[in-house]
Scaffold this motif. Structure first.
Motif, short mmCIF file in Angstrom:
data_model
loop_
_atom_site.label_atom_id
_atom_site.label_comp_id
_atom_site.label_asym_id
_atom_site.label_seq_id
_atom_site.Cartn_x
_atom_site.Cartn_y
_atom_site.Cartn_z
N ALA A 131 0.72 -1.27 -0.03
CA ALA A 131 -0.09 0.06 0.01
C ALA A 131 0.84 1.31 -0.07
CB ALA A 131 -0.79 0.05 1.51
N PRO A 132 0.37 2.33 -0.63
CA PRO A 132 1.17 3.60 -0.47
C PRO A 132 1.79 4.15 0.79
CG PRO A 132 -0.71 3.74 -2.05
CD PRO A 132 -0.72 2.49 -1.38
N ARG A 133 0.93 3.82 1.87
CA ARG A 133 1.36 4.36 2.94
C ARG A 133 2.35 3.46 3.45
NH1 ARG A 133 0.93 8.69 5.63
NH2 ARG A 133 3.14 8.36 5.42
N ALA A 134 2.52 2.34 3.16
CA ALA A 134 3.51 1.43 3.83
C ALA A 134 4.59 1.59 3.01
CB ALA A 134 3.17 -0.19 3.71
N LEU A 135 4.68 2.05 1.77
CA LEU A 135 5.98 2.27 1.10
C LEU A 135 6.53 3.83 1.40
CD1 LEU A 135 4.85 1.34 -2.56
CD2 LEU A 135 6.74 0.27 -1.31
N LEU A 136 5.46 4.53 1.81
CA LEU A 136 6.15 5.79 2.06
C LEU A 136 6.88 5.86 3.70
CD1 LEU A 136 3.17 8.14 0.93
CD2 LEU A 136 5.38 8.09 -0.10
N ASP A 137 6.19 4.92 4.43
CA ASP A 137 6.71 4.79 5.54
C ASP A 137 8.04 4.24 5.58
OD1 ASP A 137 4.39 6.21 6.85
OD2 ASP A 137 3.54 4.21 7.56
N GLN A 138 8.08 3.13 4.77
CA GLN A 138 9.40 2.21 4.52
C GLN A 138 10.41 3.06 3.83
OE1 GLN A 138 8.98 -1.43 2.84
NE2 GLN A 138 11.37 -1.79 2.91
N TYR A 139 10.21 3.95 2.87
CA TYR A 139 11.19 4.58 2.00
C TYR A 139 11.56 6.01 2.25
CZ TYR A 139 11.44 -0.17 0.10
OH TYR A 139 11.69 -1.48 -0.14
N CYS A 140 10.60 6.59 2.58
CA CYS A 140 10.34 8.08 2.32
C CYS A 140 10.38 8.88 3.94
CB CYS A 140 9.25 8.54 1.74
SG CYS A 140 9.18 7.96 -0.01
N VAL A 141 9.59 8.47 4.72
CA VAL A 141 9.35 9.17 6.11
C VAL A 141 10.56 9.35 7.00
CG1 VAL A 141 8.15 8.94 8.24
CG2 VAL A 141 7.03 8.47 6.34
N THR A 142 11.65 8.64 6.75
CA THR A 142 12.91 8.50 7.31
C THR A 142 13.54 10.04 7.32
OG1 THR A 142 13.17 6.20 6.88
CG2 THR A 142 15.24 7.56 7.79
N CYS A 143 13.44 10.50 6.14
CA CYS A 143 13.85 11.92 6.05
C CYS A 143 12.74 13.07 5.74
CB CYS A 143 14.62 11.96 4.71
SG CYS A 143 16.01 11.03 4.67
N HIS A 144 11.71 12.61 5.35
CA HIS A 144 11.02 13.65 5.17
C HIS A 144 9.37 13.35 6.37
CE1 HIS A 144 12.14 14.79 1.52
NE2 HIS A 144 12.25 13.48 1.10
N ASN A 145 9.72 13.52 7.51
CA ASN A 145 9.00 13.56 8.69
C ASN A 145 8.78 14.97 9.45
OD1 ASN A 145 11.10 13.95 10.59
ND2 ASN A 145 11.81 11.98 9.76
N GLN A 146 7.90 15.10 10.45
CA GLN A 146 7.59 16.00 11.14
C GLN A 146 8.74 17.00 11.86
OE1 GLN A 146 4.71 17.77 11.14
NE2 GLN A 146 4.93 19.23 12.61
#
Length: 661
Positions: A29-44
């Motif tokens: 799912a998009p949410r899972a992919l974003l959390d795994q590969y993107c949120v590491t840098c692009h987070n609050q």
């Protein structure tokens, strides 16, 4: 935008930017992919690039469309996650991108965000086209108006078309001068100089000049009045006054107007081989009727070759006083000067007068009705709409004020000045209906649609047929609209779409400022530069007019060349200055699509070598629609290397990145 994303998707697949192995089963799912590969840098907490993807819902992008559009552009460009970071496999990567695009499209259909109606000023190109269409007069807009600012790389975007006191003054002054010029009433002497570019080779026939000539300059000059004009030209000489070309006493030079010979000069007799540069006065005084005429100065073609240049190595015929052996020197024309008129009289028979003065009163009583016909016809085209009775009365008031102090044409000139300075000519605007609430969707009027169509496809106002249909409320009919679009694309005026859109999108307008180092590329000249531009324009036009797939902008196996460009590409059996379509196969596969075109390669190179960085940036911005990140600090330049000739650019870049260069 959608076409750029499609192209981006094609490049994404072709060059393999998405790394990893295909995995079976459904994509995460998009949410899972974003959390795994993107949120590491692009987070609050970090908010890298201003994005906090852990706080954004990919299933509901309508809440933050601008941020999600930014994400999609980065994904389609294949630049995120960045190099060296873990990536999903290609199928999951593509599924995520498509999912976000689909959600964004659905949100846009449900609740589109449209810009508020604005006021759109005509830029210089549109102004010149409108003057030609309305008055039948070709003008150089750079004489009257300052340069336009650009926005997002284009000079017809509202945000870049600001108004200033200088522009207001420019449009008002232009209205006065253009009115007099169009009516043939500008009899004041003037002076115009036409220069040849410094790297323009004059060995071949120039299209538009008489057959049997070589080189020279062809100037399309507007003679404002009937009378005598002084036409002079100057050959190229070196700093001590020696004629460029040396042993060239057999050369003859022909001065023509509209292809008819005015005078023939003999090199060595009329044109001394050595002279004071200031003493060159190859003048002739000639009577010319007002209007547009082609003034040419060219050499009579012959088979004579100065003996010292029999061993010719390069096609270029001029290079900074010839510092390289193999550059063939023959006499060249430097510039043409046109002065006058001398004792000029108002022009009586020009295309612009015929287009303006559509009736001729024979008595004073007939003048008001004729003036009404003339001015209302001009204003209807200029305002891009049918006129009201108030419009007509205002025009007649200006006519009367001019007529009172002069004759009938004085009154027409005053009315024409008013039309060309009127806000509805200089600007085009759209207004929301009175009963529409803020943010509510509404249909623009047919007349506004007509202007949108014509300025996009023609860089000009709508013609009579389009205004008539819009005035009758028929243009909104889908069948009528499609028929008009096809008619407009088939019209020669749609060439403006190629010149202006493609010219700015591909950066072709910057070709004029691209000059490769002459000692490194002694074969490059302005002739090749112009051939490269024509090739790119014809290629783009073929994709458009033949309704080809947008993907062929990158993959098409054909191009257009003349003899000069064919020689540069190594294509045999192409002769003459005319362009023709050729198939690209075998070794010529490298010339497929836009990225193989010499023009694109030239605008993405340095003066002495190619530049992978500039070319990569061009691909990201112009093809993939995304801006690359700023370069890291303290990156050393690519230093000159005496052994670089034995290395490819890729090898040199690898050495630079590894710190070995």
């Amino acid at each position: 935008m959608k076409s750029l994303l499609i192209i981006g998707g094609i490049l994404f697949v072709c060059i393999g930017l998405a790394l990893g192995q295909n995995a079976g089963g459904p994509a995460p799912a998009p949410r899972a992919l974003l959390d795994q590969y993107c949120v590491t840098c692009h987070n609050q907490k970090l908010k890298t690039a201003g994005l906090a993807l852990d706080q954004m819902d990919p299933s509901n992008p309508a809440q933050n469309t601008e941020a999600w559009e930014k994400v999609v552009r980065k994904l389609r460009a294949g630049v995120m996650p960045p190099q060296g970071m873990p990536r999903p496999n290609p199928s999951s990567y593509e599924a995520l991108t498509v999912s976000l695009e689909t959600a964004l499209d659905r949100a846009a259909e449900t609740k589109p965000k449209l810009p508020a109606p604005g006021v759109h000023r005509m830029n210089r190109t549109e102004y010149a086209n409108a003057i030609r269409e309305i008055l039948g007069l070709d003008i150089d807009p750079t004489v009257y108006l300052p340069a336009d600012d650009t926005s997002y790389g284009f000079d017809n975007v509202v945000s870049g078309l600001q108004m200033s006191p200088a522009l207001v003054e420019g449009y008002v002054t232009a209205a006065s001068k253009v009115s007099r010029l169009a009516l043939g009433r500008d009899t004041a002497p003037g002076r115009r100089i036409y220069y040849a570019r410094e790297d323009y080779s004059q060995e071949e026939h120039v299209e538009g000049l008489p057959f049997g000539t070589r080189g020279g300059i062809l100037a399309h000059h507007y003679f404002p009045a009937d009378g005598e004009y002084i036409i002079s030209w100057v050959p190229i000489r070196n700093t001590v006054g020696t004629l460029y070309g040396g042993d060239s006493e057999n050369e003859q030079v022909e001065l023509t107007i509209d292809g008819e010979r005015v005078k023939l000069y003999q090199v060595g007799k009329d044109i001394p081989l050595t002279a004071n540069v200031q003493a060159d006065k190859n003048e002739v005084r000639v009577s010319v009727k007002g209007g547009q005429h082609a003034v040419g100065v060219a050499f009579i073609a012959n088979t004579y070759i100065p003996h010292v240049f029999l061993n010719r190595s390069y096609r270029r015929s001029i290079l900074d006083d010839n510092p390289i052996d193999g550059i063939m020197q023959t006499p060249q024309v430097s510039r043409i000067t046109i002065q006058g008129p001398v004792n000029g009289l108002p022009a009586q028979d020009t295309p612009s007068r015929k287009k303006i003065l559509i009736c001729s009163p024979t008595t004073p009583r007939e003048e008001p009705a004729c003036a009404k016909t003339i001015l209302s016809t001009l204003a209807r085209r200029a305002y891009r709409r049918p006129l009201t009775s108030k419009d007509t009365e205002t025009l007649l008031n200006f006519y009367r004020s001019g007529r009172e102090s002069g004759n009938f044409e004085d009154g027409i000139e005053r009315g024409l000045q008013f039309i060309l300075a009127h806000p509805e000519f200089v600007f085009r605007s759209e207004t929301a209906p009175a009963n529409v609430k803020p943010g509510e969707l509404y249909r623009i009027s047919d007349l506004e649609l007509a202007s949108r169509l014509s300025f996009f496809l023609w860089s000009n106002g709508p013609d009579d047929e389009l205004i008539n249909l819009a005035g009758q409320g028929k243009l909104r009919d889908p069948k009528v609209l499609e028929q008009q679009v096809r008619r407009m694309l088939a019209d020669p005026r749609s060439q403006e779409l190629v010149k202006n859109f493609a010219g700015q999108w591909l950066g072709l307008r910057t070709l004029q400022s691209q000059t490769p180092e002459g000692t490194v590329y002694p074969d490059f000249d302005d002739n090749l530069r112009q051939a490269m531009r024509t090739e790119a324009e014809m290629f783009f036009e073929s994709i458009l007019r033949e309704d080809r797939s947008v993907s062929e902008l990158l993959t098409a196996d054909y191009t257009f060349v003349n003899e000069r460009l064919a020689a540069h590409y190594g294509i045999p059996n192409v002769y003459g200055t005319q362009f023709r379509r050729v198939k690209l196969e075998g070794p010529l596969d490298v010339r497929r699509g836009l990225l193989g075109k010499g023009s694109v390669q030239l605008v993405t190179s340095n003066s002495d070598r190619t530049s992978p960085v500039l070319r990569g940036k061009w691909v990201l911005e112009n093809i993939l629609g995304t801006h690359p990140p700023d370069p890291p600090p303290n990156v050393p330049p690519l230093k000159p290397n005496p052994t670089a000739g034995a290395q490819t650019m890729r090898q040199r870049m690898d050495r630079l990145l590894s710190g070995k260069l």
